[in-house]
Motif scaffolding. Sequence first.
Motif, PDB file in Angstrom:
ATOM      1  N   GLU A   1     -10.836  -5.903  -2.682  1.00 50.28           N
ATOM      2  CA  GLU A   1     -10.283  -5.251  -3.873  1.00 50.28           C
ATOM      3  C   GLU A   1      -9.754  -3.859  -3.531  1.00 50.28           C
ATOM      4  N   ALA A   2     -10.552  -3.073  -2.780  1.00 48.67           N
ATOM      5  CA  ALA A   2     -10.129  -1.729  -2.400  1.00 48.67           C
ATOM      6  C   ALA A   2      -8.899  -1.782  -1.519  1.00 48.67           C
ATOM      7  N   GLY A   3      -8.856  -2.763  -0.623  1.00 52.15           N
ATOM      8  CA  GLY A   3      -7.692  -2.904   0.257  1.00 52.15           C
ATOM      9  C   GLY A   3      -6.431  -3.262  -0.496  1.00 52.15           C
ATOM     10  N   ALA A   4      -6.549  -4.130  -1.494  1.00 53.40           N
ATOM     11  CA  ALA A   4      -5.378  -4.497  -2.288  1.00 53.40           C
ATOM     12  C   ALA A   4      -4.818  -3.281  -3.027  1.00 53.40           C
ATOM     13  N   LEU A   5      -5.711  -2.459  -3.565  1.00 54.42           N
ATOM     14  CA  LEU A   5      -5.277  -1.245  -4.253  1.00 54.42           C
ATOM     15  C   LEU A   5      -4.630  -0.263  -3.271  1.00 54.42           C
ATOM     16  N   ALA A   6      -5.226  -0.142  -2.068  1.00 55.50           N
ATOM     17  CA  ALA A   6      -4.682   0.779  -1.072  1.00 55.50           C
ATOM     18  C   ALA A   6      -3.299   0.335  -0.617  1.00 55.50           C
ATOM     19  N   LEU A   7      -3.107  -0.954  -0.432  1.00 55.80           N
ATOM     20  CA  LEU A   7      -1.793  -1.458  -0.020  1.00 55.80           C
ATOM     21  C   LEU A   7      -0.764  -1.261  -1.127  1.00 55.80           C
ATOM     22  N   ALA A   8      -1.183  -1.463  -2.376  1.00 49.29           N
ATOM     23  CA  ALA A   8      -0.279  -1.217  -3.500  1.00 49.29           C
ATOM     24  C   ALA A   8       0.114   0.252  -3.558  1.00 49.29           C
ATOM     25  N   TYR A   9      -0.849   1.142  -3.307  1.00 50.77           N
ATOM     26  CA  TYR A   9      -0.566   2.582  -3.285  1.00 50.77           C
ATOM     27  C   TYR A   9       0.442   2.915  -2.197  1.00 50.77           C
ATOM     28  N   GLU A  10       0.248   2.370  -0.991  1.00 54.87           N
ATOM     29  CA  GLU A  10       1.173   2.651   0.103  1.00 54.87           C
ATOM     30  C   GLU A  10       2.573   2.153  -0.217  1.00 54.87           C
ATOM     31  N   GLU A  11       2.660   0.971  -0.834  1.00 55.22           N
ATOM     32  CA  GLU A  11       3.969   0.415  -1.169  1.00 55.22           C
ATOM     33  C   GLU A  11       4.685   1.279  -2.207  1.00 55.22           C
ATOM     34  N   LEU A  12       3.951   1.707  -3.232  1.00 59.05           N
ATOM     35  CA  LEU A  12       4.559   2.541  -4.268  1.00 59.05           C
ATOM     36  C   LEU A  12       4.900   3.926  -3.739  1.00 59.05           C
ATOM     37  N   ASP A  13       4.008   4.477  -2.913  1.00 62.85           N
ATOM     38  CA  ASP A  13       4.219   5.818  -2.392  1.00 62.85           C
ATOM     39  C   ASP A  13       5.470   5.886  -1.520  1.00 62.85           C
ATOM     40  N   GLY A  14       5.781   4.793  -0.846  1.00 61.28           N
ATOM     41  CA  GLY A  14       6.954   4.789   0.023  1.00 61.28           C
ATOM     42  C   GLY A  14       8.192   4.221  -0.622  1.00 61.28           C
ATOM     43  N   ASN A  15       8.086   3.816  -1.900  1.00 57.16           N
ATOM     44  CA  ASN A  15       9.241   3.172  -2.536  1.00 57.16           C
ATOM     45  C   ASN A  15       9.290   3.502  -4.021  1.00 57.16           C
ATOM     46  N   VAL A  16       9.268   4.810  -4.335  1.00 63.28           N
ATOM     47  CA  VAL A  16       9.335   5.237  -5.728  1.00 63.28           C
ATOM     48  C   VAL A  16      10.788   5.207  -6.187  1.00 63.28           C
ATOM     49  N   ARG A  17      11.059   4.467  -7.261  1.00 65.44           N
ATOM     50  CA  ARG A  17      12.438   4.345  -7.751  1.00 65.44           C
ATOM     51  C   ARG A  17      12.921   5.651  -8.377  1.00 65.44           C
TER      52      ARG A  17
END
Length: 243
Positions: free
Chosen positions: A45-61
């Motif tokens: 669960e923590a890993g899924a949230l961390a990966l989502a954070y990394e994806e959003l942090d590097g791809n903010v529209r």
Amino acid sequence: MNTADEGRQQLDAASVLNAKSTLLQLLARAGVYTGDAEELIGLVEAGALALAYEELDGNVRSAPEEKGALYASGWSDGARAATEELGAVAERALVRAVTSGPTASSPDERSPVGRAEMERAKVAVTPLYLSFAEVSDLDPEVTEQVLGAVLRTMSPRQRAGYPGRLTQFTSAHRGHLERLYAEYGPGSPIAIHGRYSLVHSATSVAVLERLAVTPSALHEEWDAAELPPAWLDGLTTAWGSAD
């Protein structure tokens, strides 16, 4: 598919809890202790949230250009705040996953190595070792003693991310490790018995990483576990000669 199934799909809290409870029951039937299962699920669960954070942090529209500069500024601030909060949620989830109990005050303090942590370490080192050497036998009890000493040099949160650090270590030192295992590992003229015994074990990858990163702590835990000093000396010599 009917119209009710169209659009973005999201799981509700009850469905998520049902899936988690079902997984815990299935793992229990397979003999996995509930505490270990909950820790593993928490890490996922923590890993899924961390990966989502990394994806959003590097791809903010970016905001629509026609909305103007003031709108764009608010959009940017809001997106940044939401992304940072997601990162904080991921961090809290990780703390919950690795904290042994709800009253633990500092999840970074060293704690006894748990069964799930030991199994994760075994799963991490085996494929990395096999990328350099052939399978070789070593007493399973000795394997756990060695990995226990390695894991006790880290906090619970560091142990949770240890497989990633091991992968980075082997990638950064691949040529060095290839020479070491070719000269001292399975298939080499060096016998499995003696000071280089550990080179024939998958645990050697973990020990070498700790020797490179925190040798003092490793020596301390090695002595506390009463493991043969010659094994650690042998790995140190092999690491130095493979330069």
